[in-house]
Every structure is written in structure tokens, then in C-alpha cells.
Design a protein around this motif. Structure first.
Motif, PDB file in Angstrom:
ATOM      1  N   GLN A  36       0.841  -1.200   0.000  1.00  0.00           N
ATOM      2  CA  GLN A  36       0.000   0.000   0.000  1.00  0.00           C
ATOM      3  C   GLN A  36       0.873   1.246   0.000  1.00  0.00           C
ATOM      4  O   GLN A  36       1.918   1.283   0.654  1.00  0.00           O
ATOM      5  N   PRO A  37       0.472   2.290  -0.712  1.00  0.00           N
ATOM      6  CA  PRO A  37       1.281   3.523  -0.739  1.00  0.00           C
ATOM      7  C   PRO A  37       1.257   4.243   0.610  1.00  0.00           C
ATOM      8  O   PRO A  37       0.209   4.347   1.241  1.00  0.00           O
ATOM      9  N   ARG A  38       2.431   4.712   1.040  1.00  0.00           N
ATOM     10  CA  ARG A  38       2.571   5.481   2.277  1.00  0.00           C
ATOM     11  C   ARG A  38       3.086   6.865   1.895  1.00  0.00           C
ATOM     12  O   ARG A  38       4.007   6.988   1.091  1.00  0.00           O
ATOM     13  N   GLN A  39       2.511   7.907   2.472  1.00  0.00           N
ATOM     14  CA  GLN A  39       2.882   9.276   2.153  1.00  0.00           C
ATOM     15  C   GLN A  39       4.081   9.700   2.997  1.00  0.00           C
ATOM     16  O   GLN A  39       4.083   9.538   4.211  1.00  0.00           O
ATOM     17  N   ILE A  40       5.097  10.238   2.331  1.00  0.00           N
ATOM     18  CA  ILE A  40       6.306  10.725   2.977  1.00  0.00           C
ATOM     19  C   ILE A  40       6.410  12.220   2.712  1.00  0.00           C
ATOM     20  O   ILE A  40       6.353  12.658   1.556  1.00  0.00           O
ATOM     21  N   ASP A  41       6.576  13.033   3.768  1.00  0.00           N
ATOM     22  CA  ASP A  41       6.683  14.487   3.597  1.00  0.00           C
ATOM     23  C   ASP A  41       7.922  14.854   2.784  1.00  0.00           C
ATOM     24  O   ASP A  41       7.833  15.562   1.796  1.00  0.00           O
ATOM     25  N   THR A  42       9.079  14.386   3.227  1.00  0.00           N
ATOM     26  CA  THR A  42      10.333  14.626   2.515  1.00  0.00           C
ATOM     27  C   THR A  42      11.170  13.363   2.583  1.00  0.00           C
ATOM     28  O   THR A  42      11.356  12.788   3.653  1.00  0.00           O
ATOM     29  N   LEU A  43      11.666  12.933   1.420  1.00  0.00           N
ATOM     30  CA  LEU A  43      12.507  11.749   1.337  1.00  0.00           C
ATOM     31  C   LEU A  43      13.840  12.161   0.730  1.00  0.00           C
ATOM     32  O   LEU A  43      13.883  12.769  -0.340  1.00  0.00           O
ATOM     33  N   ILE A  44      14.917  11.845   1.436  1.00  0.00           N
ATOM     34  CA  ILE A  44      16.262  12.153   0.963  1.00  0.00           C
ATOM     35  C   ILE A  44      16.948  10.828   0.661  1.00  0.00           C
ATOM     36  O   ILE A  44      17.041   9.962   1.536  1.00  0.00           O
ATOM     37  N   GLU A  45      17.400  10.670  -0.573  1.00  0.00           N
ATOM     38  CA  GLU A  45      18.092   9.459  -0.990  1.00  0.00           C
ATOM     39  C   GLU A  45      19.527   9.814  -1.349  1.00  0.00           C
ATOM     40  O   GLU A  45      19.761  10.667  -2.195  1.00  0.00           O
ATOM     41  N   ILE A  46      20.461   9.143  -0.704  1.00  0.00           N
ATOM     42  CA  ILE A  46      21.882   9.437  -0.875  1.00  0.00           C
ATOM     43  C   ILE A  46      22.594   8.184  -1.385  1.00  0.00           C
ATOM     44  O   ILE A  46      22.394   7.092  -0.854  1.00  0.00           O
ATOM     45  N   GLU A  47      23.397   8.342  -2.410  1.00  0.00           N
ATOM     46  CA  GLU A  47      24.257   7.278  -2.927  1.00  0.00           C
ATOM     47  C   GLU A  47      25.685   7.691  -2.621  1.00  0.00           C
ATOM     48  O   GLU A  47      26.140   8.749  -3.049  1.00  0.00           O
TER      49      GLU A  47
END
Length: 87
Positions: A36-47
Motif C-alpha cells: 500500500q502507498p505510504r505518504q512521505i513528507d520529505t525523502l532524501i536518498e543518498i548514494e
């Protein structure tokens, strides 16, 4: 300040890290168990050096101090979407 303005301000703050990682606002991420989709306010993805790190930011604007249940709720959300850290 309304909660929407607070969420916007928090997102803008984290967008300053652009170049350090990918910053997304108001995104839907599938729950790793239910799908199920979950709402995220801000998502930071770091590689970095072959490693992927997901930071979840749950921006809430409360008029009084939060309790442990609020913290546990954010930690559960982070776990359910596979985030490494929650703020």
C-alpha cells in the motif's frame, strides 16, 4: 504558521542538501509488507561509495510536545518503507 507552511519550510530546508542527495517532497512509497502507498513528507536518498541511504523526514507541526507514541509512529513508518533513518 499552519502545518502546511511548516511542511513546506522543512522541505525547503532539506532541499539545500541538493547535490548531496536526491530530495523529494510529498512522495508515495509502497509499504514493504502490504504494498500500500505510504505518504512521505520529505525523502532524501543518498548514494555514496556504492551504498544507498534513505532518510525520511516526517514534518509535523504540533502545538504541544510530542509523546513517545508519536516517535514510535514515525519509526514504524520508516521501517515500513525501508528508510534507514527517520527525522
Amino acid at each position: 504558521m499552519r502545518w502546511q507552511e511548516y511542511q513546506e519550510a522543512v522541505s525547503v530546508l532539506y532541499e539545500q542538501t541538493q547535490g548531496f542527495g536526491n530530495v523529494s517532497r510529498n512522495v508515495m512509497v509502497p509499504d514493504k509488507i502490504t504494498g500500500q502507498p505510504r505518504q512521505i513528507d520529505t525523502l532524501i536518498e543518498i548514494e555514496a561509495k556504492g551504498h544507498s541511504v534513505k532518510l525520511l523526514v516526517d514534518a509535523k507541526f504540533y502545538s504541544s510536545p510530542i509523546d513517545v507514541k508519536d516517535v514510535e509512529s514515525v519509526l514504524a513508518l520508516a521501517d515500513s518503507v525501508g528508510a534507514n533513518k527517520a527525522i
